[in-house]
Design an enzyme around this catalytic site. Structure first.
Site, PDB file in Angstrom:
ATOM      1  N   ASP A   1     -10.340  -6.288  -0.722  1.00 30.97           N
ATOM      2  CA  ASP A   1      -9.500  -5.272   0.224  1.00 30.97           C
ATOM      3  C   ASP A   1      -9.685  -5.151   1.207  1.00 30.97           C
ATOM      4  O   ASP A   1     -10.953  -3.848   0.536  1.00 30.97           O
ATOM      5  CB  ASP A   1      -7.903  -4.850  -0.561  1.00 30.97           C
ATOM      6  CG  ASP A   1      -7.221  -4.147   0.272  1.00 30.97           C
ATOM      7  OD1 ASP A   1      -7.049  -4.916   1.441  1.00 30.97           O
ATOM      8  OD2 ASP A   1      -6.643  -2.716  -0.161  1.00 30.97           O
TER       9      ASP A   1
ATOM     10  N   ASP B   1       0.627  -1.209  -0.156  1.00 34.65           N
ATOM     11  CA  ASP B   1      -0.163   0.230   0.269  1.00 34.65           C
ATOM     12  C   ASP B   1       1.069   1.121  -0.094  1.00 34.65           C
ATOM     13  O   ASP B   1       1.875   1.488   0.694  1.00 34.65           O
ATOM     14  CB  ASP B   1      -1.007  -0.099   1.014  1.00 34.65           C
ATOM     15  CG  ASP B   1      -2.096  -0.759   1.091  1.00 34.65           C
ATOM     16  OD1 ASP B   1      -2.720  -0.898  -0.157  1.00 34.65           O
ATOM     17  OD2 ASP B   1      -2.498  -1.689   1.982  1.00 34.65           O
TER      18      ASP B   1
END
Length: 213
Positions: free
Chosen positions: A174, A35
Site C-alpha cells: 500500500d 482507509d
C-alpha cells in the site's frame, strides 16, 4: 491470487462516488481498500464506515485498513459491518492487545491482519503470523495519499517472500504504486493497493490483465 485494489481515498472528493465505483467495477476491479483514519495515529481523518453497504451491493470485496490509535473501539465497530478483511497497525499496541483483537476479528468470520509502517521490521511481526490472514506492508508513511514509493520496501518484500512464517498469508502492498514500479512489485504480493494512479488510468482493463495474470 494477485489482485489490484482501489483505494477509496482516491474518490473521497468525488460527488458521484457511487457512480464512479460502478464504472470501476465494470472495468474489472474486485477489491476496494477502505482507509480509516482518526487524526491521532495519523494527522488526517478519513472514512468511518460510510458507503460500505453501497460498496458491497455493487459487488466489491472490502479490505478495511485502520490507521487509528484506539484499535479496540474501531475493531468493535467494523467487525459488525459487511467486510472481508480488517487490518490495524501494530506500532502503538502491546502484544496482548494485538493478539486479542486479531482473535476477535477472526471469530466474526473476517480475515484478520496487521499493517506495518515502512521502517517496522519483519522480525517484529513474526510472532503474530499464526494469528493473521493478511499482512499490509506500507510503502509510504501512513496517513496521506500521493506520496512516493519508498524504494527500500523492495528489500522487505524479498524478505517476506523467503520467510516461511508468511508463506500462506496474503501480502498486501500500500502506497506509491504506479506504472514505473507495479510490474516489479507484483512478483512479491497478492494485493496491490493503488489510489489516484488506478482511478485515473486510461485502460483499467488492460492494466488488470497485465498485473493479475
Amino acid at each position: 491470487m494477485r489482485k489490484i485494489e482501489l483505494s477509496l481515498l482516491a474518490l473521497m472528493n468525488n460527488k458521484n462516488i457511487i457512480n464512479e465505483l460502478e464504472r470501476i467495477k465494470n472495468n474489472g476491479i474486485e477489491f476496494i481498500h477502505y482507509d480509516v483514519m482518526d487524526g491521532q495515529f495519523v494527522k488526517n481523518t478519513a472514512f468511518e464506515g460510510e458507503y460500505i453497504d453501497e460498496i458491497k451491493k455493487i459487488g466489491f470485496k472490502i479490505s478495511v485498513h485502520l490507521m487509528v490509535k484506539d484499535i479496540s473501539s474501531y475493531v468493535d465497530k467494523f467487525i459488525n459491518k459487511n467486510i472481508d478483511y480488517l487490518t490495524f497497525h501494530i506500532e502503538c499496541q502491546n502484544d496482548n492487545v494485538i493478539i486479542e483483537q486479531l482473535k476477535k476479528i477472526r471469530e466474526k468470520g473476517i480475515k484478520a491482519g496487521i499493517a506495518i509502517k515502512p521502517f517496522t521490521k519483519i522480525f517484529d511481526v513474526e510472532k503474530f503470523a499464526e494469528y493473521i490472514d493478511i499482512l499490509t506492508v506500507m510503502s509510504v508513511e501512513p496517513g496521506k495519499g500521493g506520496q512516493k514509493f519508498i524504494p527500500n520496501t523492495f528489500y522487505k518484500l524479498i524478505e517476506l517472500k523467503n520467510n516461511v512464517n508468511f508463506k500462506d498469508k496474503v501480502i498486501q502492498i500500500d502506497g506509491g504504486i504506479n506504472n514505473t514500479n507495479i510490474n516489479e512489485i507484483k512478483r512479491y504480493v497478492n494485493l496491490i493497493v493503488s489510489g489516484s494512479f488506478l482511478a485515473s488510468y486510461d485502460d483499467i482493463e488492460k492494466l488488470i490483465k497485465e498485473v493479475e495474470e
